[in-house]
Design a protein around this motif. Structure first.
Motif, mmCIF file in Angstrom:
data_model
loop_
_atom_site.group_PDB
_atom_site.id
_atom_site.type_symbol
_atom_site.label_atom_id
_atom_site.label_comp_id
_atom_site.label_asym_id
_atom_site.label_seq_id
_atom_site.Cartn_x
_atom_site.Cartn_y
_atom_site.Cartn_z
ATOM 1 N N ALA A 189 -22.133 -5.481 20.547
ATOM 2 C CA ALA A 189 -23.040 -4.333 20.424
ATOM 3 C C ALA A 189 -23.673 -4.279 19.037
ATOM 4 O O ALA A 189 -24.865 -3.996 18.894
ATOM 5 N N THR A 190 -22.899 -4.570 18.019
ATOM 6 C CA THR A 190 -23.415 -4.572 16.658
ATOM 7 C C THR A 190 -24.470 -5.653 16.487
ATOM 8 O O THR A 190 -25.527 -5.422 15.892
ATOM 9 N N ALA A 191 -24.196 -6.843 17.014
ATOM 10 C CA ALA A 191 -25.162 -7.938 16.914
ATOM 11 C C ALA A 191 -26.452 -7.585 17.651
ATOM 12 O O ALA A 191 -27.554 -7.823 17.146
ATOM 13 N N HIS A 192 -26.307 -6.993 18.831
ATOM 14 C CA HIS A 192 -27.488 -6.603 19.606
ATOM 15 C C HIS A 192 -28.310 -5.550 18.861
ATOM 16 O O HIS A 192 -29.538 -5.653 18.773
ATOM 17 N N ALA A 193 -27.645 -4.553 18.317
ATOM 18 C CA ALA A 193 -28.353 -3.498 17.580
ATOM 19 C C ALA A 193 -29.079 -4.073 16.369
ATOM 20 O O ALA A 193 -30.211 -3.680 16.071
ATOM 21 N N SER A 194 -28.460 -5.022 15.688
ATOM 22 C CA SER A 194 -29.103 -5.657 14.531
ATOM 23 C C SER A 194 -30.343 -6.431 14.945
ATOM 24 O O SER A 194 -31.372 -6.381 14.272
ATOM 25 N N GLU A 195 -30.246 -7.153 16.054
ATOM 26 C CA GLU A 195 -31.394 -7.919 16.547
ATOM 27 C C GLU A 195 -32.542 -6.995 16.952
ATOM 28 O O GLU A 195 -33.700 -7.265 16.645
ATOM 29 N N VAL A 196 -32.224 -5.908 17.622
ATOM 30 C CA VAL A 196 -33.263 -4.962 18.037
ATOM 31 C C VAL A 196 -33.918 -4.327 16.812
ATOM 32 O O VAL A 196 -35.149 -4.234 16.730
ATOM 33 N N ALA A 197 -33.105 -3.911 15.846
ATOM 34 C CA ALA A 197 -33.661 -3.300 14.637
ATOM 35 C C ALA A 197 -34.552 -4.291 13.896
ATOM 36 O O ALA A 197 -35.639 -3.933 13.430
ATOM 37 N N ALA A 198 -34.129 -5.545 13.803
ATOM 38 C CA ALA A 198 -34.932 -6.559 13.112
ATOM 39 C C ALA A 198 -36.246 -6.801 13.842
ATOM 40 O O ALA A 198 -37.293 -6.981 13.211
ATOM 41 N N SER A 199 -36.223 -6.782 15.165
ATOM 42 C CA SER A 199 -37.457 -7.024 15.915
ATOM 43 C C SER A 199 -38.450 -5.876 15.753
ATOM 44 O O SER A 199 -39.655 -6.071 15.819
ATOM 45 N N HIS A 200 -37.960 -4.666 15.526
ATOM 46 C CA HIS A 200 -38.845 -3.514 15.347
ATOM 47 C C HIS A 200 -39.370 -3.383 13.920
ATOM 48 O O HIS A 200 -40.350 -2.685 13.697
ATOM 49 N N GLU A 201 -38.727 -4.051 12.974
ATOM 50 C CA GLU A 201 -39.196 -3.979 11.593
ATOM 51 C C GLU A 201 -40.564 -4.621 11.446
ATOM 52 O O GLU A 201 -41.372 -4.184 10.644
ATOM 53 N N GLU A 202 -40.819 -5.662 12.215
ATOM 54 C CA GLU A 202 -42.083 -6.383 12.104
ATOM 55 C C GLU A 202 -43.218 -5.677 12.833
ATOM 56 O O GLU A 202 -44.377 -5.828 12.478
ATOM 57 N N ALA A 203 -42.908 -4.923 13.849
ATOM 58 C CA ALA A 203 -43.940 -4.231 14.633
ATOM 59 C C ALA A 203 -44.358 -2.951 13.918
ATOM 60 O O ALA A 203 -43.519 -2.161 13.494
ATOM 61 N N PRO A 204 -45.665 -2.730 13.782
ATOM 62 C CA PRO A 204 -46.106 -1.491 13.127
ATOM 63 C C PRO A 204 -45.824 -0.286 14.036
ATOM 64 O O PRO A 204 -45.855 -0.390 15.259
ATOM 65 N N PHE A 205 -45.534 0.820 13.429
ATOM 66 C CA PHE A 205 -45.271 2.039 14.186
ATOM 67 C C PHE A 205 -46.612 2.637 14.607
ATOM 68 O O PHE A 205 -47.474 2.895 13.779
ATOM 69 N N GLU A 206 -46.772 2.831 15.870
ATOM 70 C CA GLU A 206 -48.026 3.354 16.412
ATOM 71 C C GLU A 206 -47.982 4.880 16.415
ATOM 72 O O GLU A 206 -47.808 5.510 17.442
ATOM 73 N N TYR A 207 -48.134 5.483 15.253
ATOM 74 C CA TYR A 207 -48.035 6.927 15.133
ATOM 75 C C TYR A 207 -49.121 7.636 15.926
ATOM 76 O O TYR A 207 -48.856 8.621 16.613
ATOM 77 N N ASP A 208 -50.338 7.119 15.850
ATOM 78 C CA ASP A 208 -51.439 7.786 16.553
ATOM 79 C C ASP A 208 -51.211 7.784 18.053
ATOM 80 O O ASP A 208 -51.481 8.767 18.738
ATOM 81 N N GLU A 209 -50.704 6.674 18.590
ATOM 82 C CA GLU A 209 -50.429 6.582 20.025
ATOM 83 C C GLU A 209 -49.337 7.579 20.417
ATOM 84 O O GLU A 209 -49.427 8.262 21.425
ATOM 85 N N TRP A 210 -48.311 7.666 19.601
ATOM 86 C CA TRP A 210 -47.209 8.598 19.863
ATOM 87 C C TRP A 210 -47.711 10.041 19.783
ATOM 88 O O TRP A 210 -47.353 10.880 20.595
ATOM 89 N N GLN A 211 -48.561 10.325 18.813
ATOM 90 C CA GLN A 211 -49.041 11.679 18.572
ATOM 91 C C GLN A 211 -49.828 12.220 19.766
ATOM 92 O O GLN A 211 -49.794 13.421 20.031
ATOM 93 N N LYS A 212 -50.506 11.344 20.507
ATOM 94 C CA LYS A 212 -51.278 11.787 21.678
ATOM 95 C C LYS A 212 -50.390 12.483 22.704
ATOM 96 O O LYS A 212 -50.822 13.368 23.420
#
Length: 120
Positions: free
Chosen positions: A87-110
Motif C-alpha cells: 500500500a505504501t509503494a502504491h501510494a508513493s507511485e500515485v503521488a509521484a504520478s500526480h506531481e508531474e500533472a498540472p492541477f486543473e483548478y479552473d476545471e475543478w472550479q466549474k
C-alpha cells in the motif's frame, strides 16, 4: 546525555522499521523477497548472510514487533507487513504520478459548490 525533543519523537516513529544494513533489515529483506515461503533459522542465516547466532534473537524481536510469524521451526514475513509495504509503494507511485500533472483548478472550479449557498 539528554536528547532533543525532535530526536525523541523520531525514536517512536522508527521503532517498527529497522535501520538499513542491520541484521533485522537483512532478514526482513530476504523474507519479503520470498513472501510465499517459510524458512528455518538455518536457511535464513545462509540466505541473508546473518550469523547463525544472531538470527534467532533477531527473529524473536521481529516477532515481538509483529513483523514476522513463527510456527514450529519455520518463520515467514507477516501478511499484514506485506500489505502495508504494498500500500505504501502504491501510494508513493500515485503521488509521484500526480506531481508531474498540472492541477486543473479552473476545471475543478466549474463544478465546485459553495457550501454556504447550499444551506437549507
Amino acid at each position: 546525555m539528554p536528547i532533543s525533543a525532535d530526536r525523541f519523537e523520531a525514536i517512536d516513529n522508527d521503532e517498527g522499521q529497522p535501520r538499513p544494513e542491520t541484521n533485522a533489515a537483512r532478514i526482513l529483506e530476504f523474507l519479503e523477497e520470498h513472501a510465499h515461503e517459510a524458512f528455518t533459522q538455518t536457511e535464513i542465516a545462509e540466505a541473508s548472510e546473518v550469523k547463525r547466532g544472531s538470527v534467532g534473537p533477531t527473529l524473536v524481536r521481529l516477532r515481538e514487533r509483529r513483523r514476522v510469524d513463527h510456527r514450529g521451526r519455520y518463520w515467514r514475513i507477516r501478511d499484514h507487513d506485506r500489505s502495508v509495504d504494498a500500500a505504501t509503494a502504491h501510494a508513493s507511485e500515485v503521488a509521484a504520478s500526480h506531481e508531474e500533472a498540472p492541477f486543473e483548478y479552473d476545471e475543478w472550479q466549474k463544478h465546485a459548490v459553495d457550501p454556504r449557498q447550499q444551506r437549507e
